[in-house]
Motif scaffolding. Structure first.
Motif, PDB file in Angstrom:
ATOM      1  N   ASP A 136       0.831  -1.205   0.000  1.00 55.19           N
ATOM      2  CA  ASP A 136       0.000   0.000   0.000  1.00 55.19           C
ATOM      3  C   ASP A 136       0.869   1.260   0.000  1.00 55.19           C
ATOM      4  OD1 ASP A 136      -2.480  -1.409   0.158  1.00 55.19           O
ATOM      5  OD2 ASP A 136      -2.157  -1.691   2.299  1.00 55.19           O
ATOM      6  N   GLN A 137       1.955   1.218   0.780  1.00 58.08           N
ATOM      7  CA  GLN A 137       2.851   2.368   0.838  1.00 58.08           C
ATOM      8  C   GLN A 137       3.510   2.609  -0.517  1.00 58.08           C
ATOM      9  OE1 GLN A 137       3.020   4.802   2.734  1.00 58.08           O
ATOM     10  NE2 GLN A 137       4.829   4.890   4.041  1.00 58.08           N
ATOM     11  N   ALA A 138       3.971   1.534  -1.161  1.00 54.90           N
ATOM     12  CA  ALA A 138       4.588   1.675  -2.484  1.00 54.90           C
ATOM     13  C   ALA A 138       3.579   2.194  -3.499  1.00 54.90           C
ATOM     14  CB  ALA A 138       5.161   0.336  -2.934  1.00 54.90           C
ATOM     15  N   GLU A 139       2.348   1.692  -3.441  1.00 53.63           N
ATOM     16  CA  GLU A 139       1.306   2.177  -4.343  1.00 53.63           C
ATOM     17  C   GLU A 139       1.043   3.664  -4.130  1.00 53.63           C
ATOM     18  OE1 GLU A 139      -2.079  -0.213  -3.500  1.00 53.63           O
ATOM     19  OE2 GLU A 139      -1.081  -2.083  -4.057  1.00 53.63           O
ATOM     20  N   THR A 140       1.064   4.106  -2.870  1.00 52.84           N
ATOM     21  CA  THR A 140       0.804   5.508  -2.574  1.00 52.84           C
ATOM     22  C   THR A 140       1.899   6.393  -3.144  1.00 52.84           C
ATOM     23  OG1 THR A 140      -0.365   4.872  -0.552  1.00 52.84           O
ATOM     24  CG2 THR A 140       0.372   7.158  -0.700  1.00 52.84           C
ATOM     25  N   VAL A 141       3.159   5.946  -3.038  1.00 50.14           N
ATOM     26  CA  VAL A 141       4.263   6.714  -3.619  1.00 50.14           C
ATOM     27  C   VAL A 141       4.116   6.791  -5.139  1.00 50.14           C
ATOM     28  CG1 VAL A 141       6.760   6.733  -4.013  1.00 50.14           C
ATOM     29  CG2 VAL A 141       5.867   6.203  -1.737  1.00 50.14           C
ATOM     30  N   LEU A 142       3.819   5.671  -5.781  1.00 47.47           N
ATOM     31  CA  LEU A 142       3.668   5.656  -7.235  1.00 47.47           C
ATOM     32  C   LEU A 142       2.459   6.480  -7.676  1.00 47.47           C
ATOM     33  CD1 LEU A 142       4.494   1.904  -7.835  1.00 47.47           C
ATOM     34  CD2 LEU A 142       5.831   3.844  -8.672  1.00 47.47           C
ATOM     35  N   LEU A 143       1.390   6.425  -6.904  1.00 41.39           N
ATOM     36  CA  LEU A 143       0.208   7.231  -7.217  1.00 41.39           C
ATOM     37  C   LEU A 143       0.539   8.718  -7.124  1.00 41.39           C
ATOM     38  CD1 LEU A 143      -2.806   6.840  -7.907  1.00 41.39           C
ATOM     39  CD2 LEU A 143      -3.288   7.015  -5.462  1.00 41.39           C
ATOM     40  N   ALA A 144       1.307   9.089  -6.094  1.00 43.49           N
ATOM     41  CA  ALA A 144       1.712  10.489  -5.948  1.00 43.49           C
ATOM     42  C   ALA A 144       2.573  10.931  -7.127  1.00 43.49           C
ATOM     43  CB  ALA A 144       2.466  10.678  -4.626  1.00 43.49           C
ATOM     44  N   LEU A 145       3.497  10.075  -7.548  1.00 36.38           N
ATOM     45  CA  LEU A 145       4.344  10.395  -8.703  1.00 36.38           C
ATOM     46  C   LEU A 145       3.512  10.559  -9.971  1.00 36.38           C
ATOM     47  CD1 LEU A 145       7.343   7.982  -8.068  1.00 36.38           C
ATOM     48  CD2 LEU A 145       7.462  10.485  -8.127  1.00 36.38           C
ATOM     49  N   SER A 146       2.503   9.703 -10.135  1.00 37.20           N
ATOM     50  CA  SER A 146       1.667   9.770 -11.337  1.00 37.20           C
ATOM     51  C   SER A 146       0.877  11.066 -11.400  1.00 37.20           C
ATOM     52  CB  SER A 146       0.716   8.567 -11.383  1.00 37.20           C
ATOM     53  OG  SER A 146      -0.359   8.712 -10.468  1.00 37.20           O
ATOM     54  N   ARG A 147       0.658  11.695 -10.240  1.00 39.52           N
ATOM     55  CA  ARG A 147      -0.119  12.937 -10.180  1.00 39.52           C
ATOM     56  C   ARG A 147       0.762  14.172 -10.089  1.00 39.52           C
ATOM     57  NH1 ARG A 147      -4.506  10.601  -5.730  1.00 39.52           N
ATOM     58  NH2 ARG A 147      -5.783   9.422  -7.217  1.00 39.52           N
ATOM     59  N   GLY A 148       2.079  13.965 -10.135  1.00 42.40           N
ATOM     60  CA  GLY A 148       2.980  15.104 -10.015  1.00 42.40           C
ATOM     61  C   GLY A 148       2.947  15.744  -8.645  1.00 42.40           C
ATOM     62  N   ALA A 149       2.775  14.941  -7.623  1.00 44.75           N
ATOM     63  CA  ALA A 149       2.637  15.458  -6.261  1.00 44.75           C
ATOM     64  C   ALA A 149       3.951  16.024  -5.746  1.00 44.75           C
ATOM     65  CB  ALA A 149       2.158  14.347  -5.325  1.00 44.75           C
ATOM     66  N   GLY A 150       3.838  16.904  -4.753  1.00 46.69           N
ATOM     67  CA  GLY A 150       5.008  17.433  -4.073  1.00 46.69           C
ATOM     68  C   GLY A 150       5.381  16.556  -2.894  1.00 46.69           C
ATOM     69  N   LEU A 151       6.158  17.130  -1.986  1.00 49.53           N
ATOM     70  CA  LEU A 151       6.652  16.348  -0.852  1.00 49.53           C
ATOM     71  C   LEU A 151       5.555  15.739   0.018  1.00 49.53           C
ATOM     72  CD1 LEU A 151       9.726  18.451   0.331  1.00 49.53           C
ATOM     73  CD2 LEU A 151       9.747  16.203  -0.762  1.00 49.53           C
ATOM     74  N   PRO A 152       4.457  16.440   0.298  1.00 54.14           N
ATOM     75  CA  PRO A 152       3.432  15.794   1.126  1.00 54.14           C
ATOM     76  C   PRO A 152       2.906  14.501   0.512  1.00 54.14           C
ATOM     77  CG  PRO A 152       3.046  18.159   1.031  1.00 54.14           C
ATOM     78  CD  PRO A 152       4.124  17.866   0.030  1.00 54.14           C
ATOM     79  N   GLY A 153       2.746  14.478  -0.811  1.00 47.69           N
ATOM     80  CA  GLY A 153       2.297  13.253  -1.463  1.00 47.69           C
ATOM     81  C   GLY A 153       3.359  12.181  -1.475  1.00 47.69           C
ATOM     82  N   LEU A 154       4.613  12.581  -1.754  1.00 51.73           N
ATOM     83  CA  LEU A 154       5.698  11.610  -1.802  1.00 51.73           C
ATOM     84  C   LEU A 154       6.027  11.046  -0.424  1.00 51.73           C
ATOM     85  CD1 LEU A 154       8.040  13.401  -4.356  1.00 51.73           C
ATOM     86  CD2 LEU A 154       6.404  11.565  -4.787  1.00 51.73           C
ATOM     87  N   ALA A 155       5.686  11.787   0.638  1.00 51.54           N
ATOM     88  CA  ALA A 155       5.896  11.281   1.995  1.00 51.54           C
ATOM     89  C   ALA A 155       4.985  10.098   2.304  1.00 51.54           C
ATOM     90  CB  ALA A 155       5.676  12.391   3.017  1.00 51.54           C
ATOM     91  N   ALA A 156       3.944   9.919   1.475  1.00 51.04           N
ATOM     92  CA  ALA A 156       3.042   8.776   1.576  1.00 51.04           C
ATOM     93  C   ALA A 156       2.380   8.720   2.957  1.00 51.04           C
ATOM     94  CB  ALA A 156       3.781   7.481   1.235  1.00 51.04           C
ATOM     95  N   MET A 157       2.294   7.539   3.546  1.00 49.86           N
ATOM     96  CA  MET A 157       1.503   7.354   4.757  1.00 49.86           C
ATOM     97  C   MET A 157       2.396   7.304   5.998  1.00 49.86           C
ATOM     98  SD  MET A 157      -1.329   4.554   3.463  1.00 49.86           S
ATOM     99  CE  MET A 157      -0.114   3.347   2.937  1.00 49.86           C
ATOM    100  N   PRO A 158       2.122   8.107   7.013  1.00 50.57           N
ATOM    101  CA  PRO A 158       2.920   8.035   8.237  1.00 50.57           C
ATOM    102  C   PRO A 158       2.600   6.777   9.037  1.00 50.57           C
ATOM    103  CG  PRO A 158       1.088   9.553   8.533  1.00 50.57           C
ATOM    104  CD  PRO A 158       1.060   9.132   7.089  1.00 50.57           C
ATOM    105  N   ALA A 159       3.564   6.339   9.807  1.00 49.73           N
ATOM    106  CA  ALA A 159       3.356   5.163  10.647  1.00 49.73           C
ATOM    107  C   ALA A 159       2.484   5.475  11.850  1.00 49.73           C
ATOM    108  CB  ALA A 159       4.691   4.599  11.112  1.00 49.73           C
ATOM    109  N   SER A 160       2.465   6.733  12.285  1.00 53.21           N
ATOM    110  CA  SER A 160       1.617   7.115  13.416  1.00 53.21           C
ATOM    111  C   SER A 160       1.314   8.600  13.341  1.00 53.21           C
ATOM    112  CB  SER A 160       2.290   6.784  14.751  1.00 53.21           C
ATOM    113  OG  SER A 160       3.464   7.550  14.923  1.00 53.21           O
ATOM    114  N   TRP A 161       0.182   8.987  13.910  1.00 55.03           N
ATOM    115  CA  TRP A 161      -0.199  10.400  13.981  1.00 55.03           C
ATOM    116  C   TRP A 161      -1.322  10.541  14.999  1.00 55.03           C
ATOM    117  CZ3 TRP A 161      -2.075   7.029  10.502  1.00 55.03           C
ATOM    118  CH2 TRP A 161      -3.425   7.059  10.180  1.00 55.03           C
ATOM    119  N   ARG A 162      -1.617  11.779  15.354  1.00 54.25           N
ATOM    120  CA  ARG A 162      -2.686  12.074  16.314  1.00 54.25           C
ATOM    121  C   ARG A 162      -3.833  12.768  15.585  1.00 54.25           C
ATOM    122  NH1 ARG A 162      -3.285  10.488  21.528  1.00 54.25           N
ATOM    123  NH2 ARG A 162      -3.964  12.560  22.174  1.00 54.25           N
ATOM    124  N   ARG A 163      -5.046  12.428  15.970  1.00 49.95           N
ATOM    125  CA  ARG A 163      -6.231  13.042  15.381  1.00 49.95           C
ATOM    126  C   ARG A 163      -7.353  12.991  16.413  1.00 49.95           C
ATOM    127  NH1 ARG A 163      -8.753  13.349   9.909  1.00 49.95           N
ATOM    128  NH2 ARG A 163     -11.011  13.218  10.169  1.00 49.95           N
TER     129      ARG A 163
END
Length: 328
Positions: A136-163
């Motif tokens: 899933d993480q690799a797919e997210t990176v490739l999806l971001a590249l396909s859309r010309g994403a910047g760093l937030p997209g290329l950073a993909a999914m964090p291992a942990s966060w607060r919400r």
């Protein structure tokens, strides 16, 4: 021996769960449970490791006929495990111009917020775990590249966060998808398959079906190297966020036009992206941001008018500053 070969695969899953338990989550915890292979494995492992401290959260998206069957499967497994199941039903159809995946994700996290708040009157959930893995993480990176994403997209999914006062964790980000299924097969467990996962209309599915096997053949370690690249992008984005926060502090609230103009164009763009995301929850497209930067550069007289569509609203000039307001 390849890391996803049958003898080693279950051990990869067990090792990831051992690492997760070594930095123990705050209990009680909830598992985001779709009924698919990944969340089924995570629910089983958590229920075994922390009996009586786990519940399952299932979101019925209402997008396909199979969804009722998903819910029944989840209820049967949770009954067998003596794990409480909480279900939220939503209409997750996407708005015009919105991706179906993004719409479903937004509805899903809104449900998680509601479930967390509802649980506060009972045993408050401290941690929510999500079963996204290395594929899933690799797919997210490739999806971001396909859309010309910047760093937030290329950073993909964090291992942990607060919400919303709850910690979210993804303990399986280092585990290949085939290893998760191998762990389940070794235990004789079943799962449901989402029919939409085979729909080639979705870019993520084409990446999964066509690109990942090619990468596996050419670069067997691609999951680990993509994860490192994503971590580097996340670190760089954190630095940019700190720079943007300092620039915005100097620019005032709302940001003064003259103060923004004193910054280089890349720092203006960085500050504006951060301001829109942090203060207004908006993501400007590349075209919208470029137009806004052009208007700021041209704003040299008191009478210069600015009103540009950005995100779900408009950036407008207010005397010597700019501000954002939602579309009425």
């Amino acid at each position: 021996m390849p890391p996803t070969s049958p003898p080693a695969a279950p051990a990869l899953f067990d090792a990831a769960m051992a690492r997760f338990a070594a930095e123990p989550p705050a209990l009680p915890l909830a598992v985001a449970f779709s009924g698919g292979a990944d969340s089924t494995a995570l629910l089983l492992a958590c229920a075994e490791r922390w009996p009586g401290q786990v519940e399952a959260w299932h979101v019925h998206h209402g997008l396909q006929m199979a969804a009722d069957g998903f819910e029944r499967h989840c209820a049967q497994l949770c009954a067998r495990l003596a794990v409480p199941l909480r279900v939220r039903r939503v209409d997750a159809r996407h708005a015009p111009g919105q991706s179906p995946e993004d719409a479903a994700r937004r509805h899903r996290y809104a449900c998680f917020d509601a479930l967390a708040q509802a649980g506060q009157a009972l045993a408050a959930i401290k941690t929510v775990v999500i079963a996204q893995h290395a594929d899933d993480q690799a797919e997210t990176v490739l999806l971001a590249l396909s859309r010309g994403a910047g760093l937030p997209g290329l950073a993909a999914m964090p291992a942990s966060w607060r919400r919303g006062g709850v910690t979210y964790r993804r303990p399986l980000l280092g585990v290949p998808g085939p290893a998760v299924r191998a762990w389940l097969r070794a235990r004789g467990e079943s799962w449901v398959e989402d029919p939409s996962n085979g729909d080639a209309r979705y870019t993520r599915n084409r990446i999964r079906a066509q690109l990942l096997p090619a990468l596996e053949a050419a670069f067997p370690q691609f999951r680990a190297t993509f994860a490192r690249s994503a971590a580097h992008a996340a670190q760089a984005q954190q630095v940019l966020d700190e720079v943007a926060a300092g620039d915005l502090l100097a620019c005032g609230h709302p940001p003064a036009i003259a103060a923004l103009q004193s910054l280089s164009r890349p720092r203006q763009a960085n500050a504006l992206r951060h301001w829109l995301r942090r203060d207004h929850g908006q993501q400007a497209s590349a075209a919208q941001l470029e137009a806004l930067l052009g208007q700021l550069a041209a704003c040299t007289t008191r009478g210069h008018h600015i009103r540009l569509k950005v995100g779900q609203g408009f950036v407008e000039r207010q005397d010597g500053a700019i501000d954002w307001s939602p579309e009425s």
